[in-house]
Design a protein around this motif. Structure first.
Motif, PDB file in Angstrom:
ATOM      1  N   ASN A  47     -38.775 -57.459 -22.958  1.00 44.79           N
ATOM      2  CA  ASN A  47     -39.885 -58.086 -23.676  1.00 44.79           C
ATOM      3  C   ASN A  47     -39.302 -59.078 -24.685  1.00 44.79           C
ATOM      4  O   ASN A  47     -38.588 -58.675 -25.598  1.00 44.79           O
ATOM      5  N   PRO A  48     -39.609 -60.379 -24.556  1.00 43.46           N
ATOM      6  CA  PRO A  48     -39.044 -61.363 -25.477  1.00 43.46           C
ATOM      7  C   PRO A  48     -39.463 -61.149 -26.933  1.00 43.46           C
ATOM      8  O   PRO A  48     -38.823 -61.667 -27.837  1.00 43.46           O
ATOM      9  N   GLU A  49     -40.491 -60.355 -27.156  1.00 43.36           N
ATOM     10  CA  GLU A  49     -40.916 -60.071 -28.531  1.00 43.36           C
ATOM     11  C   GLU A  49     -40.031 -59.021 -29.202  1.00 43.36           C
ATOM     12  O   GLU A  49     -40.107 -58.840 -30.411  1.00 43.36           O
ATOM     13  N   ASP A  50     -39.185 -58.340 -28.426  1.00 42.43           N
ATOM     14  CA  ASP A  50     -38.322 -57.278 -28.962  1.00 42.43           C
ATOM     15  C   ASP A  50     -36.909 -57.759 -29.311  1.00 42.43           C
ATOM     16  O   ASP A  50     -36.058 -56.952 -29.655  1.00 42.43           O
ATOM     17  N   ILE A  51     -36.665 -59.048 -29.212  1.00 52.76           N
ATOM     18  CA  ILE A  51     -35.305 -59.559 -29.397  1.00 52.76           C
ATOM     19  C   ILE A  51     -34.999 -59.892 -30.855  1.00 52.76           C
ATOM     20  O   ILE A  51     -35.898 -60.009 -31.685  1.00 52.76           O
ATOM     21  N   THR A  52     -33.722 -60.043 -31.125  1.00 51.28           N
ATOM     22  CA  THR A  52     -33.235 -60.642 -32.368  1.00 51.28           C
ATOM     23  C   THR A  52     -32.519 -61.917 -31.943  1.00 51.28           C
ATOM     24  O   THR A  52     -31.664 -61.876 -31.055  1.00 51.28           O
ATOM     25  N   LEU A  53     -32.874 -63.042 -32.542  1.00 57.17           N
ATOM     26  CA  LEU A  53     -32.265 -64.321 -32.201  1.00 57.17           C
ATOM     27  C   LEU A  53     -31.576 -64.890 -33.435  1.00 57.17           C
ATOM     28  O   LEU A  53     -32.194 -65.002 -34.495  1.00 57.17           O
ATOM     29  N   LYS A  68     -24.911 -76.434 -32.050  1.00 52.39           N
ATOM     30  CA  LYS A  68     -25.756 -75.245 -32.211  1.00 52.39           C
ATOM     31  C   LYS A  68     -25.658 -74.358 -30.979  1.00 52.39           C
ATOM     32  O   LYS A  68     -25.692 -74.832 -29.844  1.00 52.39           O
ATOM     33  N   HIS A  69     -25.515 -73.072 -31.231  1.00 55.10           N
ATOM     34  CA  HIS A  69     -25.645 -72.100 -30.151  1.00 55.10           C
ATOM     35  C   HIS A  69     -26.387 -70.887 -30.696  1.00 55.10           C
ATOM     36  O   HIS A  69     -26.646 -70.796 -31.892  1.00 55.10           O
ATOM     37  N   TYR A  70     -26.755 -69.993 -29.818  1.00 55.31           N
ATOM     38  CA  TYR A  70     -27.645 -68.893 -30.178  1.00 55.31           C
ATOM     39  C   TYR A  70     -27.084 -67.576 -29.680  1.00 55.31           C
ATOM     40  O   TYR A  70     -26.475 -67.508 -28.616  1.00 55.31           O
ATOM     41  N   HIS A  71     -27.317 -66.548 -30.468  1.00 53.81           N
ATOM     42  CA  HIS A  71     -26.965 -65.186 -30.087  1.00 53.81           C
ATOM     43  C   HIS A  71     -28.279 -64.440 -29.904  1.00 53.81           C
ATOM     44  O   HIS A  71     -29.082 -64.331 -30.836  1.00 53.81           O
ATOM     45  N   LEU A  72     -28.500 -63.968 -28.706  1.00 57.67           N
ATOM     46  CA  LEU A  72     -29.718 -63.251 -28.352  1.00 57.67           C
ATOM     47  C   LEU A  72     -29.358 -61.775 -28.218  1.00 57.67           C
ATOM     48  O   LEU A  72     -28.522 -61.408 -27.389  1.00 57.67           O
ATOM     49  N   ILE A  73     -29.955 -60.942 -29.057  1.00 55.47           N
ATOM     50  CA  ILE A  73     -29.688 -59.508 -29.037  1.00 55.47           C
ATOM     51  C   ILE A  73     -30.913 -58.817 -28.442  1.00 55.47           C
ATOM     52  O   ILE A  73     -32.032 -58.977 -28.933  1.00 55.47           O
ATOM     53  N   VAL A  74     -30.672 -58.064 -27.379  1.00 57.23           N
ATOM     54  CA  VAL A  74     -31.751 -57.395 -26.647  1.00 57.23           C
ATOM     55  C   VAL A  74     -31.516 -55.892 -26.682  1.00 57.23           C
ATOM     56  O   VAL A  74     -30.422 -55.438 -26.320  1.00 57.23           O
ATOM     57  N   PRO A  75     -32.511 -55.106 -27.098  1.00 66.04           N
ATOM     58  CA  PRO A  75     -32.334 -53.648 -27.091  1.00 66.04           C
ATOM     59  C   PRO A  75     -32.049 -53.130 -25.675  1.00 66.04           C
ATOM     60  O   PRO A  75     -32.652 -53.590 -24.708  1.00 66.04           O
ATOM     61  N   HIS A  76     -31.127 -52.191 -25.575  1.00 67.55           N
ATOM     62  CA  HIS A  76     -30.810 -51.595 -24.269  1.00 67.55           C
ATOM     63  C   HIS A  76     -31.989 -50.765 -23.757  1.00 67.55           C
ATOM     64  O   HIS A  76     -32.353 -50.865 -22.592  1.00 67.55           O
ATOM     65  N   TYR A  77     -32.579 -49.979 -24.645  1.00 66.80           N
ATOM     66  CA  TYR A  77     -33.735 -49.173 -24.228  1.00 66.80           C
ATOM     67  C   TYR A  77     -34.989 -50.028 -24.340  1.00 66.80           C
ATOM     68  O   TYR A  77     -35.269 -50.615 -25.382  1.00 66.80           O
ATOM     69  N   GLN A  78     -35.742 -50.092 -23.261  1.00 66.48           N
ATOM     70  CA  GLN A  78     -36.958 -50.883 -23.207  1.00 66.48           C
ATOM     71  C   GLN A  78     -38.180 -49.963 -23.305  1.00 66.48           C
ATOM     72  O   GLN A  78     -38.567 -49.330 -22.326  1.00 66.48           O
ATOM     73  N   PRO A  79     -38.771 -49.856 -24.507  1.00 68.83           N
ATOM     74  CA  PRO A  79     -39.860 -48.896 -24.706  1.00 68.83           C
ATOM     75  C   PRO A  79     -41.085 -49.156 -23.835  1.00 68.83           C
ATOM     76  O   PRO A  79     -41.747 -48.214 -23.412  1.00 68.83           O
ATOM     77  N   THR A  80     -41.383 -50.412 -23.523  1.00 66.83           N
ATOM     78  CA  THR A  80     -42.571 -50.686 -22.697  1.00 66.83           C
ATOM     79  C   THR A  80     -42.384 -50.181 -21.271  1.00 66.83           C
ATOM     80  O   THR A  80     -43.361 -49.889 -20.589  1.00 66.83           O
ATOM     81  N   GLN A  81     -41.143 -50.077 -20.820  1.00 66.65           N
ATOM     82  CA  GLN A  81     -40.849 -49.584 -19.472  1.00 66.65           C
ATOM     83  C   GLN A  81     -40.337 -48.153 -19.485  1.00 66.65           C
ATOM     84  O   GLN A  81     -40.169 -47.553 -18.431  1.00 66.65           O
TER      85      GLN A  81
END
Length: 92
Positions: A47-53, A68-81
């Protein structure tokens, strides 16, 4: 990110989050960045709403590339799934 680590312990998972680095050759508009994140979200099923950018500015070795570059942090556990992030298409 703290929530992601808490979920890891609660669900007995090995990883808390995943890191994606977005390093474009040319400067991205906000819309292009959003599109890139949405494509990653579709590919890895998060879910893109669960990220830290994090936007990071740093001179690049290739002086013609965007600083410019970006670090996208995505939770390993996906609560919606109710399951871990699908990384079968990832590589190290």
């Amino acid at each position: 990110m703290k929530d992601a680590m808490r979920q890891t312990k609660h669900k007995y998972l090995k990883y808390g989050f995943h890191h994606f680095k977005i390093s474009p050759k040319e400067k991205l508009t906000n819309e292009q960045l959003r599109e890139t994140i949405n494509k990653l979200a579709q590919e890895y099923k998060f879910n893109p709403e669960d990220i830290t950018l994090i936007e990071h500015t740093k001179k690049r070795a290739d002086t013609t590339a965007s600083d410019k570059h970006y670090h996208l942090i995505v939770p390993h556990y996906q609560p919606t799934q109710c399951k871990a992030l699908d990384t079968k298409n990832g590589f190290s």
